[in-house]
Scaffold this motif. Structure first.
Motif, PDB file in Angstrom:
ATOM      1  N   SER A 180       0.792  -1.237   0.000  1.00  0.00           N
ATOM      2  CA  SER A 180       0.000   0.000   0.000  1.00  0.00           C
ATOM      3  C   SER A 180       0.821   1.282   0.000  1.00  0.00           C
ATOM      4  N   LYS A 184       6.778   0.412   1.600  1.00  0.00           N
ATOM      5  CA  LYS A 184       6.592  -1.043   1.619  1.00  0.00           C
ATOM      6  C   LYS A 184       6.951  -1.651   0.269  1.00  0.00           C
ATOM      7  N   TYR A 199      -1.863  -1.548  -4.761  1.00  0.00           N
ATOM      8  CA  TYR A 199      -3.220  -2.083  -4.950  1.00  0.00           C
ATOM      9  C   TYR A 199      -4.302  -1.183  -4.365  1.00  0.00           C
TER      10      TYR A 199
HETATM   11  N1  NAP Z   1      -3.974 -19.203   6.147  1.00  0.00           N
HETATM   12  C1  NAP Z   1      -3.110 -19.301   7.134  1.00  0.00           C
HETATM   13  O1  NAP Z   1      -2.841 -20.361   7.658  1.00  0.00           O
HETATM   14  C2  NAP Z   1      -2.454 -18.038   7.607  1.00  0.00           C
HETATM   15  C3  NAP Z   1      -1.277 -18.078   8.365  1.00  0.00           C
HETATM   16  C4  NAP Z   1      -0.676 -16.867   8.745  1.00  0.00           C
HETATM   17  C5  NAP Z   1      -1.286 -15.671   8.378  1.00  0.00           C
HETATM   18  N2  NAP Z   1      -2.453 -15.700   7.675  1.00  0.00           N
HETATM   19  C6  NAP Z   1      -3.137 -14.488   7.259  1.00  0.00           C
HETATM   20  O2  NAP Z   1      -2.314 -13.874   6.303  1.00  0.00           O
HETATM   21  C7  NAP Z   1      -2.498 -12.480   6.340  1.00  0.00           C
HETATM   22  C8  NAP Z   1      -1.142 -11.812   6.507  1.00  0.00           C
HETATM   23  O3  NAP Z   1      -0.569 -12.260   7.709  1.00  0.00           O
HETATM   24  P1  NAP Z   1       0.835 -11.703   8.174  1.00  0.00           P
HETATM   25  O4  NAP Z   1       1.207 -12.459   9.383  1.00  0.00           O
HETATM   26  O5  NAP Z   1       1.770 -11.666   7.023  1.00  0.00           O
HETATM   27  O6  NAP Z   1       0.422 -10.221   8.574  1.00  0.00           O
HETATM   28  P2  NAP Z   1       1.233  -8.874   8.540  1.00  0.00           P
HETATM   29  O7  NAP Z   1       2.699  -9.128   8.689  1.00  0.00           O
HETATM   30  O8  NAP Z   1       0.568  -7.965   9.489  1.00  0.00           O
HETATM   31  O9  NAP Z   1       1.000  -8.347   7.032  1.00  0.00           O
HETATM   32  C9  NAP Z   1      -0.256  -8.139   6.540  1.00  0.00           C
HETATM   33  C10 NAP Z   1      -0.169  -7.245   5.307  1.00  0.00           C
HETATM   34  O10 NAP Z   1      -1.496  -7.178   4.798  1.00  0.00           O
HETATM   35  C11 NAP Z   1      -1.734  -5.899   4.275  1.00  0.00           C
HETATM   36  N3  NAP Z   1      -3.077  -5.371   4.584  1.00  0.00           N
HETATM   37  C12 NAP Z   1      -3.981  -5.035   3.681  1.00  0.00           C
HETATM   38  N4  NAP Z   1      -5.092  -4.591   4.243  1.00  0.00           N
HETATM   39  C13 NAP Z   1      -4.875  -4.635   5.573  1.00  0.00           C
HETATM   40  C14 NAP Z   1      -5.667  -4.291   6.703  1.00  0.00           C
HETATM   41  N5  NAP Z   1      -6.903  -3.824   6.561  1.00  0.00           N
HETATM   42  N6  NAP Z   1      -5.140  -4.469   7.914  1.00  0.00           N
HETATM   43  C15 NAP Z   1      -3.908  -4.970   8.062  1.00  0.00           C
HETATM   44  N7  NAP Z   1      -3.094  -5.307   7.021  1.00  0.00           N
HETATM   45  C16 NAP Z   1      -3.602  -5.131   5.796  1.00  0.00           C
HETATM   46  C17 NAP Z   1      -0.672  -4.993   4.832  1.00  0.00           C
HETATM   47  O11 NAP Z   1       0.013  -4.542   3.717  1.00  0.00           O
HETATM   48  P3  NAP Z   1      -0.332  -3.174   3.011  1.00  0.00           P
HETATM   49  O12 NAP Z   1      -0.234  -2.086   4.038  1.00  0.00           O
HETATM   50  O13 NAP Z   1       0.689  -3.132   1.967  1.00  0.00           O
HETATM   51  O14 NAP Z   1      -1.723  -3.296   2.475  1.00  0.00           O
HETATM   52  C18 NAP Z   1       0.257  -5.855   5.669  1.00  0.00           C
HETATM   53  O15 NAP Z   1       1.610  -5.643   5.329  1.00  0.00           O
HETATM   54  C19 NAP Z   1      -3.470 -12.218   7.498  1.00  0.00           C
HETATM   55  O16 NAP Z   1      -4.766 -12.122   6.957  1.00  0.00           O
HETATM   56  C20 NAP Z   1      -3.338 -13.459   8.342  1.00  0.00           C
HETATM   57  O17 NAP Z   1      -4.515 -13.719   9.082  1.00  0.00           O
HETATM   58  C21 NAP Z   1      -3.025 -16.839   7.281  1.00  0.00           C
END
Ligand code: NAP
Length: 334
Positions: A180, A184, A199
């Protein structure tokens, strides 16, 4: 032993730093004396009672009291009666179903991997959940083939940034990363993304089409939801694979699966805890990730190391999105 436990769902003040009985290893489990325990955002949702596992839904008292924590590094103190006793004294990393916010935790031996004594405890403890999610998407949900193109959403986040690096190391021909902010996107470039897109622009899929000569990407790793869920279809190639691993902006509009027929596309979802039923994959992934981190080929990020007693602060920093990278708890710091 000391642990962080909650007995009801709620705000951070439900987290209690208390004495609880030390667990003892069953079967071939290992008892780990924890030196570093990684914090995940799902721990917060679990504490709030809104995590999608049945035992952590609001209104259910199943699973309480609960000690959160899905990933630890530490030293094996004891091994269960049917386990490999030679593991005693080894430094290990483990993916566990719960219990990591403690001085000691029992881990299944088949999701535990040995580390060299010189390994950086916090760096390794920061990575398992996010790293394994990225690894399994590219190795199990689909198999990234050499030369293929991948679009990775939220590429500056934990899962996204590890996925960018893994995709490159697996031979991706083109990695497109979305994020965003300019900062980043610069970070995504610095870890290997070939092209970055913003995006928040309404026509961002056009940029992906331009980067792929109009054909779209072979694989999309989708964690955003909202409008992005639909927009992805504008830049997914024929025979493309669409992998859903999160929905930070909500689930998006209902979806008609028959549309996948038009371009022979595939859609699949991934949820890491389900893979605990396939420990051989968890172990293979964890071994590969640790090897790459130790060789300096994979950059995990530690945002802060806090004493276990300051877990409330760790949750605050994550909830208020004040950190980039993972927070690690150290039970040895008073
Ligand atoms: N399926 C699974 O087993 C699994 C395992 C781990 C994590 N996850 C999921 O994967 C996603 C990312 O996890 P992560 O640990 O990488 O998280 P993270 O380090 O906090 O990164 C999330 C990224 O998502 C983007 N984002 C877009 N809209 C957002 C919003 N409304 N609030 C917060 N972030 C937003 C942000 O990037 P921008 O600012 O560039 O938009 C942020 O850098 C989460 O949804 C988490 O629940 C799933």
């Amino acid at each position: 032993m000391k642990a962080i436990q909650f007995s009801r769902f709620g705000d951070r003040d439900v987290l209690e730093y208390i004495d609880v009985p030390k667990p003892f290893p069953q079967n071939d489990e290992v008892l780990i004396e924890v030196t570093a325990s990684g914090v995940n955002y799902v721990d917060i949702r679990e504490r709030q009672g809104i995590y999608q596992r049945a035992e952590t839904h609001v209104g259910k008292d199943k699973g309480l009291p609960r000690i959160s924590g899905l990933q630890v590094v530490g030293i094996v103190n004891e091994v269960g009666p049917t386990g490999d006793q030679s593991l005693i004294g080894e430094k290990v990393v483990a993916l566990i179903p719960s219990g990591g916010y403690a001085q000691f935790v029992c881990a299944p031996s088949n999701t535990t991997v040995c580390l060299p004594a010189s390994a950086d405890d916090a760096l390794i403890a920061a990575m398992p959940t996010q790293g394994l999610t990225a690894w399994l998407m590219l190795k199990a949900s689909t198999q990234l083939r050499s030369g293929e193109s991948v679009l990775i959403h939220g590429a500056a986040g934990g899962v996204g940034s590890l996925a960018v690096q893994l995709a490159k190391s697996m031979g991706a021909g083109l990695v497109v990363a979305s994020a965003s902010t300019e900062e980043k996107r610069a970070f995504a470039h610095s870890i290997g993304a070939d092209v970055t897109v913003d995006y928040s622009l309404p026509d961002w899929p056009k940029l992906v089409l331009e980067a792929t000569g109009g054909r779209g990407v072979d694989i999309i790793l989708e964690s955003i939801g909202g409008d992005v869920f639909e927009q992805n279809f504008a830049c997914l190639a024929t025979f493309g694979r669409y992998i859903i691993f999160g929905s930070t902006r909500g689930p998006g509009r209902p979806f008609e699966p028959r549309r996948l027929m038009q371009k022979c596309q595939t859609m699949t979802g991934i949820y890491l805890p389900v893979f605990l039923a396939k420990p051989e994959l968890i172990r293979a992934g964890l071994t590969d990730l640790v090897t790459q981190v130790l060789k300096g080929k994979l950059r995990a990020q530690v945002a802060a190391i806090l004493p276990l007693s300051k877990t409330v602060e760790a949750h605050r920093l994550l909830e208020e999105r004040l950190v980039v990278g993972a927070i690690v708890l150290d039970p040895r710091i008073p």
